[in-house]
Design a protein around this motif. Structure first.
Motif, PDB file in Angstrom:
ATOM      1  N   PHE A 162       0.801  -1.232   0.000  1.00 57.19           N
ATOM      2  CA  PHE A 162       0.000   0.000   0.000  1.00 57.19           C
ATOM      3  C   PHE A 162       0.837   1.287   0.000  1.00 57.19           C
ATOM      4  N   ARG A 163       2.173   1.168  -0.183  1.00 54.06           N
ATOM      5  CA  ARG A 163       3.000   2.357  -0.008  1.00 54.06           C
ATOM      6  C   ARG A 163       2.568   3.514  -0.921  1.00 54.06           C
ATOM      7  N   GLU A 164       2.379   3.208  -2.197  1.00 58.64           N
ATOM      8  CA  GLU A 164       2.004   4.287  -3.137  1.00 58.64           C
ATOM      9  C   GLU A 164       0.674   4.919  -2.752  1.00 58.64           C
ATOM     10  N   ASP A 165      -0.273   4.068  -2.380  1.00 63.14           N
ATOM     11  CA  ASP A 165      -1.585   4.591  -1.989  1.00 63.14           C
ATOM     12  C   ASP A 165      -1.464   5.520  -0.778  1.00 63.14           C
ATOM     13  N   ILE A 166      -0.639   5.091   0.183  1.00 66.62           N
ATOM     14  CA  ILE A 166      -0.475   5.919   1.386  1.00 66.62           C
ATOM     15  C   ILE A 166       0.111   7.273   0.991  1.00 66.62           C
ATOM     16  N   GLU A 167       1.132   7.222   0.130  1.00 65.82           N
ATOM     17  CA  GLU A 167       1.785   8.476  -0.266  1.00 65.82           C
ATOM     18  C   GLU A 167       0.808   9.387  -0.993  1.00 65.82           C
ATOM     19  N   LEU A 168      -0.003   8.790  -1.837  1.00 59.90           N
ATOM     20  CA  LEU A 168      -0.999   9.563  -2.584  1.00 59.90           C
ATOM     21  C   LEU A 168      -1.959  10.287  -1.631  1.00 59.90           C
TER      22      LEU A 168
END
Ligand code: AMP
Length: 525
Positions: A162-168
């Motif tokens: 989920f890293r990208e989603d969190i960053e978004l």
């Protein structure tokens, strides 16, 4: 250890905490709450089971304005199960704060239903990152007034990709906000996220003292939460300790468990902080003089008691802190006597238990849950041992005469008569109860069952789809799912033995990538 009163809580939260049966703040709560109430950013290193949800939930509730119906706080977490669980916990904490709405949002649930709820005005959303983004894109979640974001189980969210989603999500939040990050481990990517999105965070970690664990035999059992009482009674029957102490984490649980045990015919009594001194004295006297042989207590209540010959300690709940574990089990094996400690572990509490073993440098051995048959065998053996002692030591002439006459008259064999008398002595029998399903050897790792699913690479499913479907449908935490081997038209997945039936049941009508699947225990090749 602090009371909640000392943490300057809103009286409405204090009331809720009391009603939930919490006696004292757990170590992570004691440290986090004062920092988070002030609005500071914070990194908390804490496992599930330490009370971390309330550690961020309480300050979050204190900072939310119930008169403002806009979204004010978001909690991101890795699974639907955790989203629901945390939402329930925070709702319970908010019970007396009128006007606060809390909503879990997660993939797999009908989005239009969530949209309808969000339109009604929700101040706190607890969700999985993918679904939260979905709502942001549909403008059903507006971030303009968000003052607090919590990344719960951050390491697990990264493990699940989920890293990208969190960053978004983080990029779109207001600059002026509070960020709280909770994680059981602190690998590099977590520190990178912290560096990028947290502002001068305070670190909270419970510092461990040197702990010496008494040399007693320690065991744990992996249990389904609904079977805890049943497993506890089997252990009590099997080991038949003369005096035992059972620990629960809340006062409420103490009361409930005492009622249940009494209903099952045990001589149990409870001890917790809400009781008057006279009541406590009565319970303790009963325990000392043998009227009560099972004492169910909270950590706080047990501190004041002094009994030496406790034969066994049962941790009905895994303690929230390593130190409690040592205090608890130190109640047995005193004065040179042998003692035993048994811990019931549910799902991911196994990680908490691993922490306990690491910090306390002790070994807690896993044991299979005794089956009803095991318990029957052991009970029978004990009764026969007692009978043996009577044969050795007592004059049975008169009884033999009575039996001889009776057996002659009725034409029973002496073996039949002995079996009937044994049955009478066995008390409550487990017959009729269905044994836990035995999946046999499915070729899985120890403790796991290998399941076969009739869908594979050809149907363009990915391992993540399988993991997501199992976690989503059954509520099993992603990290409890074991190896997943995918082939062209089928997949093998390993799940913990105690959850296998539930997973199979939950997946019965489930769809993966729109296709109804069949799932069953694998055959050993
Ligand atoms: P968590 O670590 O947030 O998953 O919490 C684990 C469990 O501990 C939940 O069931 C909470 O309701 C419970 N809990 C949280 N704080 C306390 C406390 N101070 N005393 C007793 N139980 C607690």
């Amino acid at each position: 250890m602090k009371n909640f009163e000392e943490l300057c809580l809103d009286p409405r939260i204090l009331r809720a905490v009391t009603e939930m049966g919490f006696e004292q703040a757990s170590p992570i709560q004691e440290q986090s709450i004062p920092i988070a109430i002030e609005g500071k950013d914070m990194i908390g290193q804490a496992q599930t089971g330490t009370g971390k949800t309330a550690a961020f939930g309480i300050p979050m509730l204190q900072r939310v304005d119930p008169h403002n119906k806009k979204l004010q706080a978001i909690v991101l977490c890795p699974t639907r199960e955790l989203a629901i669980q945390s939402a329930n916990e925070i709702r319970r904490l908010a019970k007396f704060m009128h006007g606060i709405k809390i909503l879990p949002v997660y993939g797999g649930q009908d989005i239009s239903k969530q949209i309808r709820s969000l339109k009604g005005g929700v101040q706190i959303v607890i969700g999985t990152p993918g679904r939260v983004i979905d709502h942001i894109n549909r403008h059903t979640l507006k971030l303009g007034m968000v003052g607090t974001i919590v990344l719960d189980e951050a390491d697990e969210m990264l493990n699940m990709g989920f890293r990208e989603d969190i960053e978004l999500i983080m990029e779109q939040l207001p600059e002026q906000r509070q960020t709280l990050l909770f994680s059981a481990t602190m690998p590099k990517p977590i520190m990178e996220i912290a560096k990028q999105y947290l502002h001068q965070p305070e670190m909270v970690k419970v510092v461990k003292k040197e702990l010496t664990v008494p040399k007693i035999d320690q065991y744990y059992y992996e249990v389904n939460p609904r079977k805890k009482n049943e497993v506890l009674s089997r252990l009590l029957d099997m080991h038949d300790p003369e005096l035992s102490l059972v620990f629960c984490n809340t006062k409420k649980k103490v009361d409930e468990l005492v009622e249940d045990l009494k209903g099952r015919g045990y001589f149990a009594a409870g001890l917790h902080g809400d009781m008057k001194q006279s009541q406590r004295d009565r319970v303790m006297n009963g325990f000392r003089n043998g009227r009560t042989d099972i004492l169910v207590a909270t950590d706080v209540a047990a501190r004041g008691i002094d009994v030496d010959d406790v034969e066994a300690v049962f941790n009905y709940d895994v303690p929230q802190d390593e130190e409690y574990y040592v205090h608890r089990i130190g109640r047995t094996g005193r004065a040179g006597r042998s003692g035993r400690a048994f811990t019931l572990v549910v799902g991911r509490e196994i990680y908490k238990l691993k922490d306990i073993q690491r910090y306390c440098k002790t070994k807690i051995k896993r044991q299979p849950i005794p089956s009803a048959d095991d318990v029957t065998d052991i009970k029978a053996e004990k009764i026969l041992e007692r009978a043996g002692a009577i044969i050795e030591n007592e004059n049975l002439g008169k009884m033999i005469d009575i039996l001889e006459e009776h057996l002659d008259e009725k034409d029973y064999s002496s073996l039949e008569m002995a079996a009937a008398l044994l049955t009478m002595h066995m008390g409550e029998s487990f017959s009729g109860e269905t044994a836990e399903e035995d999946f046999g050897d499915t070729g899985a790792e120890p403790g796991m069952v290998r399941l076969f699913i009739n869908i594979g690479k050809k149907q363009r499913v990915r391992i993540g789809d399988i993991l997501g479907a199992i976690a989503g449908e059954s509520g099993l935490e992603g990290r409890l799912v074991g190896a997943i081997d995918m082939f062209d038209s089928y997949t093998f997945v390993e799940v913990p033995r105690e959850y296998a039936s539930e997973v199979i049941e939950a997946m019965r009508n489930a769809k993966i990538k729109g296709k109804t699947v069949n799932i069953e225990p694998a055959n050993r090749k």
